[in-house]
Scaffold this motif. Structure first.
Motif, PDB file in Angstrom:
ATOM      1  N   LEU A   1      35.135  36.148  33.569  1.00  0.00           N
ATOM      2  CA  LEU A   1      34.117  35.713  33.597  1.00  0.00           C
ATOM      3  C   LEU A   1      32.942  37.035  33.105  1.00  0.00           C
ATOM      4  O   LEU A   1      31.496  36.564  33.325  1.00  0.00           O
ATOM      5  CB  LEU A   1      33.959  35.787  34.740  1.00  0.00           C
ATOM      6  CG  LEU A   1      35.407  34.739  35.128  1.00  0.00           C
ATOM      7  CD1 LEU A   1      35.192  34.568  37.296  1.00  0.00           C
ATOM      8  CD2 LEU A   1      35.124  32.927  34.733  1.00  0.00           C
ATOM      9  N   ALA A   2      33.340  37.709  32.197  1.00  0.00           N
ATOM     10  CA  ALA A   2      32.541  38.508  31.474  1.00  0.00           C
ATOM     11  C   ALA A   2      31.173  38.104  31.714  1.00  0.00           C
ATOM     12  O   ALA A   2      30.239  38.550  31.803  1.00  0.00           O
ATOM     13  CB  ALA A   2      32.988  39.222  30.766  1.00  0.00           C
ATOM     14  N   PRO A   3      30.924  36.733  30.651  1.00  0.00           N
ATOM     15  CA  PRO A   3      29.760  35.783  30.236  1.00  0.00           C
ATOM     16  C   PRO A   3      29.159  35.538  30.973  1.00  0.00           C
ATOM     17  O   PRO A   3      27.508  35.691  30.623  1.00  0.00           O
ATOM     18  CB  PRO A   3      30.355  34.237  29.046  1.00  0.00           C
ATOM     19  CG  PRO A   3      32.017  35.289  28.927  1.00  0.00           C
ATOM     20  CD  PRO A   3      32.517  35.875  29.985  1.00  0.00           C
ATOM     21  N   PHE A   4      29.728  35.264  32.499  1.00  0.00           N
ATOM     22  CA  PHE A   4      28.395  34.876  33.447  1.00  0.00           C
ATOM     23  C   PHE A   4      27.932  35.972  34.202  1.00  0.00           C
ATOM     24  O   PHE A   4      27.379  35.487  35.379  1.00  0.00           O
ATOM     25  CB  PHE A   4      29.400  34.225  34.162  1.00  0.00           C
ATOM     26  CG  PHE A   4      30.057  33.280  33.160  1.00  0.00           C
ATOM     27  CD1 PHE A   4      29.092  32.291  32.498  1.00  0.00           C
ATOM     28  CD2 PHE A   4      31.208  32.817  33.346  1.00  0.00           C
ATOM     29  CE1 PHE A   4      30.041  31.512  31.630  1.00  0.00           C
ATOM     30  CE2 PHE A   4      32.381  32.025  32.111  1.00  0.00           C
ATOM     31  CZ  PHE A   4      31.009  31.371  31.708  1.00  0.00           C
ATOM     32  N   ASP A   5      28.159  37.259  34.440  1.00  0.00           N
ATOM     33  CA  ASP A   5      27.951  37.954  35.194  1.00  0.00           C
ATOM     34  C   ASP A   5      27.459  37.768  36.339  1.00  0.00           C
ATOM     35  O   ASP A   5      27.050  38.656  36.779  1.00  0.00           O
ATOM     36  CB  ASP A   5      26.361  38.700  34.324  1.00  0.00           C
ATOM     37  CG  ASP A   5      26.336  38.613  32.715  1.00  0.00           C
ATOM     38  OD1 ASP A   5      26.508  39.697  31.748  1.00  0.00           O
ATOM     39  OD2 ASP A   5      24.930  37.785  32.445  1.00  0.00           O
ATOM     40  N   VAL A   6      28.972  38.394  36.516  1.00  0.00           N
ATOM     41  CA  VAL A   6      29.688  38.567  38.476  1.00  0.00           C
ATOM     42  C   VAL A   6      28.610  39.370  38.613  1.00  0.00           C
ATOM     43  O   VAL A   6      29.724  40.608  38.529  1.00  0.00           O
ATOM     44  CB  VAL A   6      30.452  37.433  38.685  1.00  0.00           C
ATOM     45  CG1 VAL A   6      30.827  37.913  40.061  1.00  0.00           C
ATOM     46  CG2 VAL A   6      31.221  36.599  38.015  1.00  0.00           C
ATOM     47  N   PRO A   7      27.657  39.810  39.630  1.00  0.00           N
ATOM     48  CA  PRO A   7      27.386  40.726  40.206  1.00  0.00           C
ATOM     49  C   PRO A   7      28.291  41.409  41.324  1.00  0.00           C
ATOM     50  O   PRO A   7      28.289  43.072  41.603  1.00  0.00           O
ATOM     51  CB  PRO A   7      25.733  40.410  40.439  1.00  0.00           C
ATOM     52  CG  PRO A   7      26.531  38.912  41.272  1.00  0.00           C
ATOM     53  CD  PRO A   7      27.204  37.944  40.406  1.00  0.00           C
ATOM     54  N   VAL A   8      28.867  40.547  41.075  1.00  0.00           N
ATOM     55  CA  VAL A   8      29.919  42.045  42.748  1.00  0.00           C
ATOM     56  C   VAL A   8      31.373  40.868  42.541  1.00  0.00           C
ATOM     57  O   VAL A   8      31.366  39.687  42.882  1.00  0.00           O
ATOM     58  CB  VAL A   8      29.014  40.598  43.809  1.00  0.00           C
ATOM     59  CG1 VAL A   8      30.268  41.596  44.977  1.00  0.00           C
ATOM     60  CG2 VAL A   8      27.955  41.491  44.442  1.00  0.00           C
ATOM     61  N   TRP A   9      32.352  41.643  42.433  1.00  0.00           N
ATOM     62  CA  TRP A   9      33.714  41.584  42.521  1.00  0.00           C
ATOM     63  C   TRP A   9      33.799  42.041  43.746  1.00  0.00           C
ATOM     64  O   TRP A   9      34.579  43.238  44.353  1.00  0.00           O
ATOM     65  CB  TRP A   9      34.498  41.901  41.572  1.00  0.00           C
ATOM     66  CG  TRP A   9      34.217  41.004  40.158  1.00  0.00           C
ATOM     67  CD1 TRP A   9      33.478  41.189  39.043  1.00  0.00           C
ATOM     68  CD2 TRP A   9      34.322  39.643  39.681  1.00  0.00           C
ATOM     69  NE1 TRP A   9      33.519  39.780  38.647  1.00  0.00           N
ATOM     70  CE2 TRP A   9      34.780  39.320  38.851  1.00  0.00           C
ATOM     71  CE3 TRP A   9      36.120  38.819  40.774  1.00  0.00           C
ATOM     72  CZ2 TRP A   9      35.154  38.449  37.659  1.00  0.00           C
ATOM     73  CZ3 TRP A   9      36.839  38.453  39.530  1.00  0.00           C
ATOM     74  CH2 TRP A   9      36.410  37.458  38.468  1.00  0.00           C
ATOM     75  N   GLU A  10      34.711  40.994  44.900  1.00  0.00           N
ATOM     76  CA  GLU A  10      35.099  41.440  46.111  1.00  0.00           C
ATOM     77  C   GLU A  10      36.586  41.943  46.088  1.00  0.00           C
ATOM     78  O   GLU A  10      36.941  42.416  45.365  1.00  0.00           O
ATOM     79  CB  GLU A  10      34.730  40.764  46.951  1.00  0.00           C
ATOM     80  CG  GLU A  10      33.850  40.568  47.995  1.00  0.00           C
ATOM     81  CD  GLU A  10      33.676  39.448  49.148  1.00  0.00           C
ATOM     82  OE1 GLU A  10      34.464  39.040  49.050  1.00  0.00           O
ATOM     83  OE2 GLU A  10      32.536  39.482  49.464  1.00  0.00           O
ATOM     84  N   THR A  11      36.656  42.872  46.265  1.00  0.00           N
ATOM     85  CA  THR A  11      37.935  43.615  46.342  1.00  0.00           C
ATOM     86  C   THR A  11      39.217  42.191  46.498  1.00  0.00           C
ATOM     87  O   THR A  11      39.489  41.865  46.838  1.00  0.00           O
ATOM     88  CB  THR A  11      39.058  44.791  47.376  1.00  0.00           C
ATOM     89  OG1 THR A  11      37.763  46.109  47.689  1.00  0.00           O
ATOM     90  CG2 THR A  11      39.842  45.435  47.568  1.00  0.00           C
ATOM     91  N   PRO A  12      40.551  42.300  45.047  1.00  0.00           N
ATOM     92  CA  PRO A  12      41.486  41.262  44.926  1.00  0.00           C
ATOM     93  C   PRO A  12      42.272  41.396  46.831  1.00  0.00           C
ATOM     94  O   PRO A  12      42.460  42.536  46.602  1.00  0.00           O
ATOM     95  CB  PRO A  12      41.925  41.887  44.153  1.00  0.00           C
ATOM     96  CG  PRO A  12      42.092  42.806  43.697  1.00  0.00           C
ATOM     97  CD  PRO A  12      40.145  43.556  44.346  1.00  0.00           C
ATOM     98  N   VAL A  13      42.842  40.070  46.693  1.00  0.00           N
ATOM     99  CA  VAL A  13      43.374  39.808  48.097  1.00  0.00           C
ATOM    100  C   VAL A  13      45.170  39.810  47.962  1.00  0.00           C
ATOM    101  O   VAL A  13      45.481  39.342  47.021  1.00  0.00           O
ATOM    102  CB  VAL A  13      44.042  39.218  48.988  1.00  0.00           C
ATOM    103  CG1 VAL A  13      44.365  38.629  49.896  1.00  0.00           C
ATOM    104  CG2 VAL A  13      41.620  38.192  49.339  1.00  0.00           C
ATOM    105  N   ALA A  14      45.489  41.153  47.770  1.00  0.00           N
ATOM    106  CA  ALA A  14      47.119  40.806  47.728  1.00  0.00           C
ATOM    107  C   ALA A  14      48.336  40.268  48.067  1.00  0.00           C
ATOM    108  O   ALA A  14      47.682  40.072  49.709  1.00  0.00           O
ATOM    109  CB  ALA A  14      47.466  42.759  47.660  1.00  0.00           C
TER     110      ALA A  14
END
Length: 381
Positions: free
Chosen positions: A36-49
């Motif tokens: 998803l790098a091409p879409f410049d996601v501004p916020v990645w929330e902590t992954p849910v384990a």
């Protein structure tokens, strides 16, 4: 997590077995961010384990061996049964039930289906466990011939498995690589399994799809509700709605649940899933929510007006060019996209340049495998 079946080469379905879980989760996060790098996601929330083991609420097991010595697991390359009754990713409820079911197969003389010879009757066992520990047990048969024996011995099975709520016979006469057939014969008084997630109860019918990992599904729906609550849409569609997990959560997001939240329409091709969703909607008295059976793309393209919000939770192939194109050209202000395949998600996002990513999060629905769920919130530029 370690697995003796994997170490012995008897089952290699869990490709990441033995790899430290923290590394698994970090690799999935990195893979999602890369795609998803091409879409410049501004916020990645902590992954849910997830829990590393015992996380599956649904076990889909092939029955092999003989009527006196059945195996519950998979078939090897030669079509022989490989017993996986102690499979570590299956829930404790599954593992406790498998030996009882093996004895029942012998007692009811349910001859396992021989793939090579195309003889026998019992093909698969599909066992689903609810958050309350209740079970739905489905015997997938080649014909209805064994059904009278199933009925005869059912009281004994229910006595040995008191948490079994729904027991069915599914009929799959064709010799082909599918899990179940169209005909379902319910053998118990109860016809649905209650799946209680967060403050929502979903009533699962036998042929309805439900997320594999109950705890992660609950986190996914809770996050979706929180993200959508901040947007306060008046109208919403839940496309590929399944048994209604997203729709039921956002329709009851505020107030008493009867009139609060957006007006929501859920669309799903599976008639069984829609019936499940409608039962849950009626039970919760959600008057501003409705479900209908139909194709998601055809519904959107044929609609007279677009909603404020569209939720999509498609199969691995994604939503495709036509629905992506419709969303791109529509007046929909926000899209919540939940995907089990980040590669098809990236392809769909590329077709919707007018919708920019606001935030995303990885949900590890499938520990010990390379698969995961990722949810992205999009808003119109």
């Amino acid at each position: 997590m370690d697995c003796s079946y994997f170490d012995a080469g008897r089952c290699t379905s869990c490709a990441l077995m033995g790899r430290p879980y923290a590394r698994q989760l970090a690799d999935k996060q990195a893979h999602a961010e890369q795609l998803l790098a091409p879409f410049d996601v501004p916020v990645w929330e902590t992954p849910v384990a997830s829990r590393e083991d015992g996380y599956r609420n649904k076990a889909k097991m092939v029955v092999g061996g003989s009527v006196d010595a059945p195996t519950i697991g998979i078939l090897d390359a030669d079509g022989h049964g490989v017993d996986l009754e102690a499979c570590g990713i299956c829930s404790p409820g599954h593992r406790a039930a498998f030996p009882v079911l093996a004895r029942f197969i012998t007692r009811a003389r349910l001859t396992p289906y021989d793939v090579r010879r195309r003889t026998g009757e019992l093909k698969h066992l599909i066992v689903t466990e609810s958050p309350d520990g209740e079970l739905m047990i489905r015997f997938v048969l080649r014909s209805t011939e064994p059904v009278p024996r199933l009925r005869k011995h059912l009281p004994t099975l229910l006595a040995e498995l008191p948490h079994a709520r729904v027991v069915t016979a599914n009929v799959l006469p064709e010799h082909k690589a599918v899990l179940e057939g169209e005909q379902e014969i319910v053998l118990t008084e109860a016809q649905t399994l209650a799946m209680r997630l967060n403050d929502v109860t979903m009533h699962l019918r036998p042929q309805s799809f439900f997320q594999t990992n109950t705890e992660i599904a609950a986190a996914l729906y809770a996050d979706a509700r929180d993200w959508i609550r901040e947007l306060a849409p008046d109208t919403a569609w839940d496309l590929y709605s399944g048994v209604g997990g997203f729709a039921l959560h956002i329709a009851g997001a505020e107030g008493d649940g009867a009139t609060a939240g957006p007006e929501v329409t859920g669309i799903e091709t599976s008639v069984e899933a829609v019936a499940s969703a409608e039962l849950s909607r009626t039970d919760a008295a959600l008057s501003r929510l409705r479900f209908a059976s139909g194709d998601a793309t055809a519904f959107a393209v044929g609609a007279e007006a677009s909603p404020d919000l569209v939720i999509v939770n498609p199969p691995r192939r994604g939503i495709g060019a036509e629905l992506s194109g419709w969303l791109e050209a529509s007046a929909v202000s926000h899209v919540l996209y939940s995907s089990c395949n980040a590669a098809s998600l990236a392809k769909d996002l590329a077709a919707m340049p007018s919708l920019r990513a606001v935030k995303a999060r990885v949900f590890d629905m499938f520990p010990q495998t390379t698969h995961f769920e990722v949810m992205v919130l999009l808003e119109r530029r």
